[in-house]
Design a protein around this motif. Sequence first.
Motif, short mmCIF file in Angstrom:
data_model
loop_
_atom_site.label_atom_id
_atom_site.label_comp_id
_atom_site.label_asym_id
_atom_site.label_seq_id
_atom_site.Cartn_x
_atom_site.Cartn_y
_atom_site.Cartn_z
N ALA A 1 9.07 -4.48 -1.96
CA ALA A 1 7.91 -3.99 -2.70
C ALA A 1 8.32 -3.11 -3.87
N LEU A 2 9.35 -2.32 -3.68
CA LEU A 2 9.82 -1.46 -4.77
C LEU A 2 10.37 -2.28 -5.93
N ALA A 3 10.89 -3.46 -5.66
CA ALA A 3 11.44 -4.32 -6.71
C ALA A 3 10.38 -4.75 -7.72
N GLU A 4 9.11 -4.64 -7.35
CA GLU A 4 8.04 -4.95 -8.29
C GLU A 4 7.87 -3.86 -9.34
N HIS A 5 8.54 -2.70 -9.12
CA HIS A 5 8.29 -1.53 -9.98
C HIS A 5 9.55 -1.00 -10.66
N GLN B 1 0.81 -1.22 0.00
CA GLN B 1 0.00 0.00 0.00
C GLN B 1 0.85 1.27 0.00
N PRO B 2 1.86 1.43 0.89
CA PRO B 2 2.65 2.66 0.84
C PRO B 2 3.42 2.83 -0.46
N VAL B 3 3.90 1.74 -1.05
CA VAL B 3 4.60 1.86 -2.34
C VAL B 3 3.62 2.25 -3.44
N ALA B 4 2.41 1.71 -3.40
CA ALA B 4 1.39 2.12 -4.38
C ALA B 4 1.08 3.60 -4.23
N ARG B 5 1.05 4.08 -2.99
CA ARG B 5 0.81 5.51 -2.76
C ARG B 5 1.95 6.35 -3.31
N VAL B 6 3.18 5.90 -3.14
CA VAL B 6 4.33 6.61 -3.72
C VAL B 6 4.18 6.68 -5.23
N ARG B 7 3.84 5.56 -5.87
CA ARG B 7 3.65 5.55 -7.32
C ARG B 7 2.55 6.53 -7.74
N GLU B 8 1.47 6.55 -6.98
CA GLU B 8 0.35 7.46 -7.30
C GLU B 8 0.79 8.92 -7.24
N VAL C 1 14.16 11.87 -8.52
CA VAL C 1 13.16 12.25 -7.52
C VAL C 1 13.52 11.70 -6.14
N LEU C 2 13.08 12.44 -5.14
CA LEU C 2 13.18 12.01 -3.76
C LEU C 2 11.78 12.01 -3.17
N VAL C 3 11.42 10.92 -2.51
CA VAL C 3 10.15 10.81 -1.81
C VAL C 3 10.49 10.56 -0.35
N CYS C 4 10.27 11.57 0.48
CA CYS C 4 10.69 11.49 1.89
C CYS C 4 9.52 11.83 2.79
N ASP D 1 0.96 11.46 -10.44
CA ASP D 1 0.24 12.73 -10.46
C ASP D 1 1.16 13.90 -10.78
N ALA D 2 2.43 13.77 -10.42
CA ALA D 2 3.40 14.84 -10.67
C ALA D 2 4.13 14.67 -12.00
N GLY D 3 3.80 13.62 -12.75
CA GLY D 3 4.49 13.36 -14.00
C GLY D 3 5.91 12.88 -13.82
N LEU D 4 6.17 12.21 -12.70
CA LEU D 4 7.51 11.71 -12.38
C LEU D 4 7.49 10.19 -12.27
N SER D 5 8.67 9.60 -12.17
CA SER D 5 8.75 8.16 -12.02
C SER D 5 9.94 7.79 -11.14
N LEU D 6 9.93 6.55 -10.67
CA LEU D 6 11.04 6.04 -9.88
C LEU D 6 12.28 5.78 -10.71
N GLY D 7 12.12 5.63 -12.01
CA GLY D 7 13.25 5.30 -12.86
C GLY D 7 13.64 3.84 -12.75
N ASP D 8 14.88 3.52 -13.03
CA ASP D 8 15.35 2.13 -13.03
C ASP D 8 16.05 1.73 -11.73
N ARG D 9 16.67 2.69 -11.05
CA ARG D 9 17.49 2.35 -9.87
C ARG D 9 17.04 3.21 -8.68
N THR D 10 16.58 2.55 -7.64
CA THR D 10 16.01 3.25 -6.48
C THR D 10 16.77 2.91 -5.21
N LEU D 11 16.96 3.92 -4.37
CA LEU D 11 17.56 3.74 -3.05
C LEU D 11 16.45 3.76 -2.00
#
Length: 370
Positions: free
Chosen positions: A77-81, A44-51, A158-161, A55-65
């Motif tokens: 969960a992030l590995a699914e995306h 659920q929290p990862v789905a919320r991050v994606r949402e 992007v940073l999601v904090c 909405d901002a026209g951004l993405s996680l890209g290929d490599r996430t910390l």
Amino acid sequence: MAVDRLKSTWEKLGKADPLWAVLTDPERRHGGWQVDEFLATAAQPVARVRELLDDAGLSLGDRTLDFGCGAGRLANALAEHVKEVVGVDIAQSMIDEANRINQFPDRVEFVAYDGHRLPFEDESFDSVVSLISIQHSPPAVQLACLVELQRVVRDGGVLVCQIPFRPSRPENLPQTAMRARIELVEVPSPVGVGQAAPVRARVTNAGDRVWPAGRLIRLGNHWLRDGEPVRWNDGRADLPHDLAPGASVELELPVVGPDEPGEYELELDVVQEAVAWWAEAGSETVRTGVTVVSGTVVEVPALSPQQELVVDPRPAPRGRDDGGMEMFGMDSNLVRLLFTHCGSEIVNIVPDDMAGAEWESFTYIVRRGS
């Protein structure tokens, strides 16, 4: 010193009960989490991050910390995306557990770091996600964390904090209820500079109504020298349950020796956070002399597991109960100014409930600038 304390705390939590330390559902303590169930809570929290990013026209890209990854809940969960996830944490014990339950060993890696500089090159990630992690770091460490996260994200990434702002103001007790009788049971002396030590005290409700647990009513302390405060906010110990007028409870208050050796007075008072110290309402405090010496005093007794840290027992949604973990807010204007100063853009600031019902909390969506 703040980083050392933080690291020590999470090393112990990771060795004792790592999954519960990440998601502190009181019914799941002492190994009560099943791994699959624990990992599923991240969907659920990862789905919320994606949402929010969509909405901002951004993405996680290929490599996430995944910063402050703990036992790897969000990383899995992030590995699914994304194609590759790196989780980093200050505690090796947490990293060991994350590796043990890693569901995607070909695409998810876990790394421990020293709490200062992240072991990654500049601009080496497309995105950073950090949820329910930065809130447990002291203020100076929080600032350093955000600067480091900015450093390792590529230009345009992007940073999601998620970071709490401040405690929600609880309902004020009337002053006639703000009456406590505090009796010292055990006070260690001497205490080493910067050394954590337990003070045991009996607190009696001398007011005219029940003190409700979960209303940020706590036993706290000040350090004074020559009658002047040198540290006003130090330890906290929470009520384990509602306390009726005339009833008493024995609490263990974790205090930390001041930064310089010498003779001090340790003063204990009750506080309702974001409302008042009860001495201001006429309640009596108690003081005692404590000698603070250079170095560590070996014979100071260890803190018991229940009160090893400042406790924040706020009644949080979905079973969160961070009993034992320190919580630190960060002014949203400071977060905005910090990222703006670094050339980044605050795309959105979204209220969330991740820090619990007793905190105002926000998720920041940041586009990294050059």
